[in-house]
Motif scaffolding. Structure first.
Motif, PDB file in Angstrom:
ATOM      1  N   PRO A  36      -8.815   3.378  -5.512  1.00 42.89           N
ATOM      2  CA  PRO A  36      -8.849   2.291  -6.456  1.00 42.89           C
ATOM      3  C   PRO A  36      -8.010   2.792  -7.720  1.00 42.89           C
ATOM      4  O   PRO A  36      -7.681   2.139  -8.621  1.00 42.89           O
ATOM      5  CB  PRO A  36     -10.429   2.457  -6.718  1.00 42.89           C
ATOM      6  CG  PRO A  36     -10.859   2.795  -5.408  1.00 42.89           C
ATOM      7  CD  PRO A  36      -9.836   3.722  -4.627  1.00 42.89           C
ATOM      8  N   ASP A  39      -4.245   1.763  -7.742  1.00 41.56           N
ATOM      9  CA  ASP A  39      -4.211   0.356  -7.353  1.00 41.56           C
ATOM     10  C   ASP A  39      -3.361  -0.254  -8.602  1.00 41.56           C
ATOM     11  O   ASP A  39      -3.563  -0.100  -9.740  1.00 41.56           O
ATOM     12  CB  ASP A  39      -5.451  -0.370  -7.598  1.00 41.56           C
ATOM     13  CG  ASP A  39      -5.643  -1.939  -7.040  1.00 41.56           C
ATOM     14  OD1 ASP A  39      -4.668  -2.175  -5.985  1.00 41.56           O
ATOM     15  OD2 ASP A  39      -6.229  -2.648  -7.621  1.00 41.56           O
ATOM     16  N   ASP A  40      -2.111  -0.918  -8.102  1.00 43.68           N
ATOM     17  CA  ASP A  40      -1.444  -1.460  -8.921  1.00 43.68           C
ATOM     18  C   ASP A  40      -0.517  -0.573  -9.642  1.00 43.68           C
ATOM     19  O   ASP A  40       0.050  -1.198 -10.649  1.00 43.68           O
ATOM     20  CB  ASP A  40      -1.916  -2.454  -9.740  1.00 43.68           C
ATOM     21  CG  ASP A  40      -1.903  -3.952  -9.288  1.00 43.68           C
ATOM     22  OD1 ASP A  40      -0.929  -4.133  -8.586  1.00 43.68           O
ATOM     23  OD2 ASP A  40      -2.582  -4.651  -9.709  1.00 43.68           O
ATOM     24  N   LYS A 375     -10.934  -9.262  -9.396  1.00 44.77           N
ATOM     25  CA  LYS A 375     -10.086  -8.687  -8.422  1.00 44.77           C
ATOM     26  C   LYS A 375      -8.832  -9.707  -8.169  1.00 44.77           C
ATOM     27  O   LYS A 375      -9.100 -11.149  -8.086  1.00 44.77           O
ATOM     28  CB  LYS A 375     -10.960  -8.560  -7.194  1.00 44.77           C
ATOM     29  CG  LYS A 375     -11.879  -7.243  -7.211  1.00 44.77           C
ATOM     30  CD  LYS A 375     -12.921  -7.186  -6.066  1.00 44.77           C
ATOM     31  CE  LYS A 375     -13.590  -5.873  -6.621  1.00 44.77           C
ATOM     32  NZ  LYS A 375     -14.600  -5.790  -5.481  1.00 44.77           N
ATOM     33  N   ARG A 376      -7.717  -9.370  -8.102  1.00 46.76           N
ATOM     34  CA  ARG A 376      -6.544 -10.025  -7.959  1.00 46.76           C
ATOM     35  C   ARG A 376      -6.579 -10.469  -6.451  1.00 46.76           C
ATOM     36  O   ARG A 376      -6.496  -9.469  -5.441  1.00 46.76           O
ATOM     37  CB  ARG A 376      -5.481  -9.126  -8.270  1.00 46.76           C
ATOM     38  CG  ARG A 376      -3.973  -9.688  -8.262  1.00 46.76           C
ATOM     39  CD  ARG A 376      -3.188  -9.242  -8.914  1.00 46.76           C
ATOM     40  NE  ARG A 376      -2.829  -7.815  -8.171  1.00 46.76           N
ATOM     41  CZ  ARG A 376      -2.382  -7.527  -7.303  1.00 46.76           C
ATOM     42  NH1 ARG A 376      -1.730  -8.679  -6.671  1.00 46.76           N
ATOM     43  NH2 ARG A 376      -2.460  -6.396  -6.767  1.00 46.76           N
ATOM     44  N   ARG A 378      -4.805 -11.024  -3.280  1.00 44.55           N
ATOM     45  CA  ARG A 378      -3.323 -10.633  -2.669  1.00 44.55           C
ATOM     46  C   ARG A 378      -2.838 -11.604  -1.709  1.00 44.55           C
ATOM     47  O   ARG A 378      -1.641 -11.443  -1.198  1.00 44.55           O
ATOM     48  CB  ARG A 378      -3.363  -9.244  -2.016  1.00 44.55           C
ATOM     49  CG  ARG A 378      -3.624  -8.158  -2.882  1.00 44.55           C
ATOM     50  CD  ARG A 378      -4.356  -6.931  -2.626  1.00 44.55           C
ATOM     51  NE  ARG A 378      -4.184  -5.867  -3.229  1.00 44.55           N
ATOM     52  CZ  ARG A 378      -3.575  -4.767  -3.409  1.00 44.55           C
ATOM     53  NH1 ARG A 378      -2.641  -4.670  -2.180  1.00 44.55           N
ATOM     54  NH2 ARG A 378      -3.501  -3.885  -4.137  1.00 44.55           N
ATOM     55  N   GLY A 379      -3.703 -12.680  -1.244  1.00 40.48           N
ATOM     56  CA  GLY A 379      -3.266 -13.625   0.023  1.00 40.48           C
ATOM     57  C   GLY A 379      -2.907 -13.276   0.954  1.00 40.48           C
ATOM     58  O   GLY A 379      -2.818 -12.038   1.424  1.00 40.48           O
TER      59      GLY A 379
ATOM     60  N   VAL B 116     -11.191  -1.917  -3.820  1.00 42.61           N
ATOM     61  CA  VAL B 116     -10.505  -2.848  -4.305  1.00 42.61           C
ATOM     62  C   VAL B 116      -9.908  -4.129  -3.704  1.00 42.61           C
ATOM     63  O   VAL B 116      -8.933  -4.656  -3.935  1.00 42.61           O
ATOM     64  CB  VAL B 116      -9.208  -2.534  -5.351  1.00 42.61           C
ATOM     65  CG1 VAL B 116      -9.626  -1.536  -6.496  1.00 42.61           C
ATOM     66  CG2 VAL B 116      -8.079  -1.679  -4.560  1.00 42.61           C
ATOM     67  N   PRO B 284       1.112 -18.713  -0.564  1.00 44.99           N
ATOM     68  CA  PRO B 284       1.012 -17.501   0.466  1.00 44.99           C
ATOM     69  C   PRO B 284       2.092 -17.904   1.756  1.00 44.99           C
ATOM     70  O   PRO B 284       2.515 -16.927   2.289  1.00 44.99           O
ATOM     71  CB  PRO B 284      -0.282 -17.295   1.175  1.00 44.99           C
ATOM     72  CG  PRO B 284      -1.048 -18.032  -0.226  1.00 44.99           C
ATOM     73  CD  PRO B 284      -0.080 -18.953  -0.784  1.00 44.99           C
ATOM     74  N   PRO B 316       2.928  -3.106  -6.414  1.00 41.35           N
ATOM     75  CA  PRO B 316       4.044  -2.192  -5.907  1.00 41.35           C
ATOM     76  C   PRO B 316       4.478  -2.079  -4.484  1.00 41.35           C
ATOM     77  O   PRO B 316       3.618  -2.588  -3.659  1.00 41.35           O
ATOM     78  CB  PRO B 316       3.057  -0.819  -6.180  1.00 41.35           C
ATOM     79  CG  PRO B 316       1.701  -1.383  -7.059  1.00 41.35           C
ATOM     80  CD  PRO B 316       1.790  -2.824  -6.722  1.00 41.35           C
TER      81      PRO B 316
END
Lengths: 379, 441
Positions: A36, A39-40, A375-376, A378-379, B116, B284, B316
């Motif tokens: 975590p 992350d990103d 929370k993003r 992510r698809g 996450v 998507p 990223p």
């Protein structure tokens, strides 16, 4: 010192390469707080690497879960990489800096210094005490101080302990300054309780639930358990020392104390428990898969455990043989080990405790500051 | 090994493991043959992250609800009806119990509030991902007495007069041998990782494809079965492919080489001219559109061009982007013609497609891209007992198939996140159960 954020050495480059793959993957995000925390993230400054490496509890869950572990061409070995960064972070923040070199070859440095101090203590005792006092069986009140006068014993122990606390305290402060989170003071305060919980419970030696990969592919809670046992034993012996000080100063009774007294009971039980924990941790180090390990970190662990074990064993030996003529030399040996232990503490594995505590505090503070993060998808 | 095994499972991916565990728990003797060495065992499940499950109400591991009707509708939508309804219903119905079954077999799952992971009411995440799940299942299979051989390539040889099968076994360490099986469950995966097979269906362009998954999905069992007369489903010339980083490995790049930032920039081919994948947009589904588009480029290579803003917006990636202070610098770093690239960028900025961002702020960045094959919509036909159906509609009570080798029965086209693991686990468990049932008689 390499606290500059632009270091491009090999280890830093490797840590960045591996963490870049980890951020793109993130399959391990449930295993521990390291994931975590990345992350990103698009880039990793040295202070981030130092932080992340100390946040890592070396549970090795990510090694066994890793789809990119060697022989995959990506050859991701996060535990070993972070262990090397972590060891460097100890060395980089230690004061005086020259001591940091000891982290490069822990066995030699620690063994040499401790041996020297033990020999010096023995020599001092042999030269300063009359043989009759040293080799006569004597367990009457004040017998220990006829081997080594109280002032010298307490002075040497106090000075070496003060040295250890000052060095480690300073190193921790320097470490915290380089990686302290950019969060409001309130978040830092709110983080204290959860950070303390993580520190005391060793929650992150749980691998997100099923336990750590202590020795191999299967998970267990053994390392966490043995660590707790060792620390509990250590706490027992520390309390033994405190209670002895109270006996000495408040009650005016000098050691040795009877078997049924608080200092002896706490020391005896604490010592035995600590030895059980040490034995368990050494057993795990012995059996553990070495691939996800940093060899020098393993040496650091083993040296520390053996040294702590010797201190404990010698203390128990003094108790066991205190009525015999061997008491004098055993006591001198034990005290030498205690002094030596404190002297080498700043460049031993002991540093991991405050450094990891600092990292856990930053993790908790960032979590507190972020609050309920969205929370993003992510698809 | 001269004894006869009740069940031999060929392939040690998720389907094979579930088949072996289900059969062994039903009390029969089971041997599992995995052609990959142990470091790469587990098929493509090693690269997978989540699986799609029906649940009427929130559980500890998945929030809200996902009804069977919704799952069937999602499947019908992406496959445009190219799906065996009977098998689809079976898959959807049994997905409801598969998470609990995997947990009972040692697979830890990740709670949605840990880590996450993105919110998902449709899928469940194994803690630590697919390889951790595979490791747990190998441990369980070993513990309950499944005989496991890695590095062991199996070829179906013949069926003897007593109905048993003989399997030729080639291992890395010992000389070729043969083992006997009362029943066989083939879980050997599809054919997408064999370069020669790809070339035979996609032409010379196939040499420019990356394979995102395991190189051990080499399709030899599939070829053996088809040669023996097994019926086929799907179309070998339809595969799911997405844009991946051209600097990644030819095989096994998995999730991290996937290029996710295409909607934040523009794409050019080797001549530095802008290309577009019709209707890709930012949904998507854009992934599946860009793979074939890049495959159609010269050298199967294209470049994603981003500016500093676009890069910041992007997730990223495994590899750092190639960067340049100016578009000309970037072109040089990529080996593209600077004037043409500048022209393409200017034209793109002058007439921005809907939802696109201009490429304006330095530093500029690029990712070289190739098509990466995820899986091929082609396999053997099975009935709803997982028995292989022969081309003449005959079926054999002792020969079963599960996993990606038969996935095209359910997903003849399209892609649905988390479907692969569910399909492998559900049909693997079913095939193992059916094989054991046949042995018991």
């Amino acid at each position: 010192m390499s606290t500059a954020d632009t270091s491009t050495d090999e280890l830093t480059a490797e840590a960045e390469r591996v963490l870049r793959i980890c951020t793109a993957c993130m399959y391990c995000d449930g295993l521990c707080p390291v994931f975590p925390a990345i992350d990103d993230k698009h880039e990793f400054r040295l202070s981030d690497l130092n932080y992340l490496s100390n946040l890592c509890h070396n549970c090795r869950g990510c090694w066994y879960a890793c789809q990119y572990a060697p022989p995959h061409p990506f050859a991701v070995n996060l535990p070993a990489t972070l262990a090397a960064v972590r060891r460097r972070s100890y060395a980089d923040h230690l004061w005086p800096p020259v001591l940091g070199r000891a982290f490069g070859s822990p066995v030699t440095g620690i063994a040499a210094i401790v041996s020297l101090i033990v020999l010096a203590t023995l020599a001092f005792v042999l030269l300063s005490s009359p043989p009759a006092a040293l080799f006569g069986a004597d367990d009457s009140e004040g017998a220990f101080y006829r081997v080594l006068p109280w002032s010298i014993m307490a002075g040497a122990a106090g000075a070496s302990l003060l040295w250890a606390v000052a060095c480690i305290g300073l190193a921790t402060l320097r470490f915290w300054r380089t990686m302290a989170p950019d969060v409001p003071r309130g978040a830092l305060l709110r983080a204290l309780a959860p950070a303390l919980r993580d520190i005391v419970t060793l929650r992150h030696l749980g691998g997100g639930g099923p336990g750590c990969n202590d020795v191999g592919e299967r998970t267990s809670h053994h390392r966490r358990l043995f660590h707790h046992v060792m620390v509990a034993g250590f706490a027992g012996t520390a309390l033994s020392t405190v209670s002895a000080a109270i006996y000495h100063h408040a009650l005016g009774v000098a050691a040795p104390y009877p078997l049924a007294s608080l200092p002896v009971l706490l020391g005896l039980v604490g010592g035995v428990v600590m030895l059980a924990g040490i034995a368990g941790l050494l057993w795990i180090e012995h059996r553990a898969d070495t691939e996800p390990s940093d060899r020098t970190e393993v040496a650091l662990n083993v040296t520390f455990l053996i040294l702590l074990g010797l201190v404990t064993l010698s203390g128990l030996a003094v108790l066991a043989f205190r009525e015999t003529p061997a008491m004098g030399l055993l006591l001198a040996g034990h005290l030498g080990l205690v002094f030596g232990f404190f002297v080498v503490l700043p460049f031993s594995k002991a540093v991991h405790a405050p450094f990891r505590a600092a990292a856990l505090l930053r993790a908790a503070a960032e979590k507190a500051a972020a609050g309920a993060r969205s929370k993003r998808d992510r698809g | 090994m001269s004894s006869t095994w009740d069940v031999v499972v060929i392939g040690g991916g998720l389907a094979g493991l579930c088949a072996a565990i289900a059969a062994r728990r039903a009390g029969v003797s089971v041997r599992l043959l995995e052609c990959a060495p142990s470091a790469f065992r587990g098929g493509n499940a090693r690269h997978a992250r989540n699986f799609r499950v029906v649940h009427e109400a929130p559980t500890r591991y998945v929030p809200d609800a996902y009804q069977a009707r919704e799952f069937l509708d999602d499947l019908a939508r992406v496959t445009q009806g190219d799906s065996n309804p009977c098998l689809a219903q079976r898959l959807v119905a049994e997905s409801e119990t598969i998470a609990a079954w995997l947990m009972a077999n040692g697979v830890p799952l990740q709670q949605p509030n840990v880590g996450v992971v993105p919110y998902s009411r449709r899928t469940v995440f194994p803690l630590g991902g697919g390889k951790a799940m595979i490791n747990a299942l190998y441990s369980t299979a070993t513990d309950i007495g499944v005989a496991i051989s890695t590095d062991s390539e199996a070829r179906l040889s013949r069926q003897s007069s007593n109905g048993n099968w003989s399997i030729d076994l080639t291992t890395a360490t010992s000389s070729p041998s043969s083992i006997d099986a009362r029943t066989i469950v083939v879980c050997a995966g599809g054919a997408g990782a064999d370069p020669a097979w790809l070339r035979s269906h996609y032409g010379d362009a196939a040499d420019g494809f990356m394979v995102r998954g395991t190189p051990y999905a080499n399709g030899r069992m599939l070829a053996d079965l088809i040669a023996a007369g097994a019926g086929t489903v799907g179309d070998p010339t339809i595969c799911h492919m997405v844009a991946v980083d051209a600097r990644g490995p030819r095989f096994d790049g998995g999730i991290v080489t996937r290029i996710t930032a295409i909607p934040y920039g523009m794409v050019v081919d080797g001549s530095a001219r802008r290309i577009d994948a019709t209707g890709a947009g930012a949904e998507p589904t854009h992934y599946a559109r860009w793979g074939p588009r890049i495959a159609a480029c010269a050298g199967q290579t294209a470049y994603l061009i981003l500016d500093a803003d676009g890069l910041q917006r992007a997730a990223p990636q495994a590899f750092p982007p190639i960067s340049g202070a100016t578009i000309a610098d970037l072109a040089e770093a990529l080996g593209l013609d600077p004037a043409t690239l500048a022209q393409s960028v200017n034209a793109f900025n002058a007439a921005l497609p809907a939802g696109a961002h201009p490429i304006a702020s330095a530093t500029f960045a690029a990712y070289p891209m190739r098509p990466g094959v995820t899986f091929v919509h082609h396999g053997v036909a099975v009935d709803d007992h997982m028995r292989i159906v022969w081309a003449d509609d005959r079926r054999n009570d002792t020969l079963f198939a599960a996993g990606m080798i038969m996935a095209a029965n359910v997903i003849g086209r399209g892609y649905l996140a988390g479907l692969g693991l569910t399909l492998a686990a559900v049909f693997g468990r079913l095939a193992g159960t059916e094989a054991a049932r046949h042995v018991h008689g």
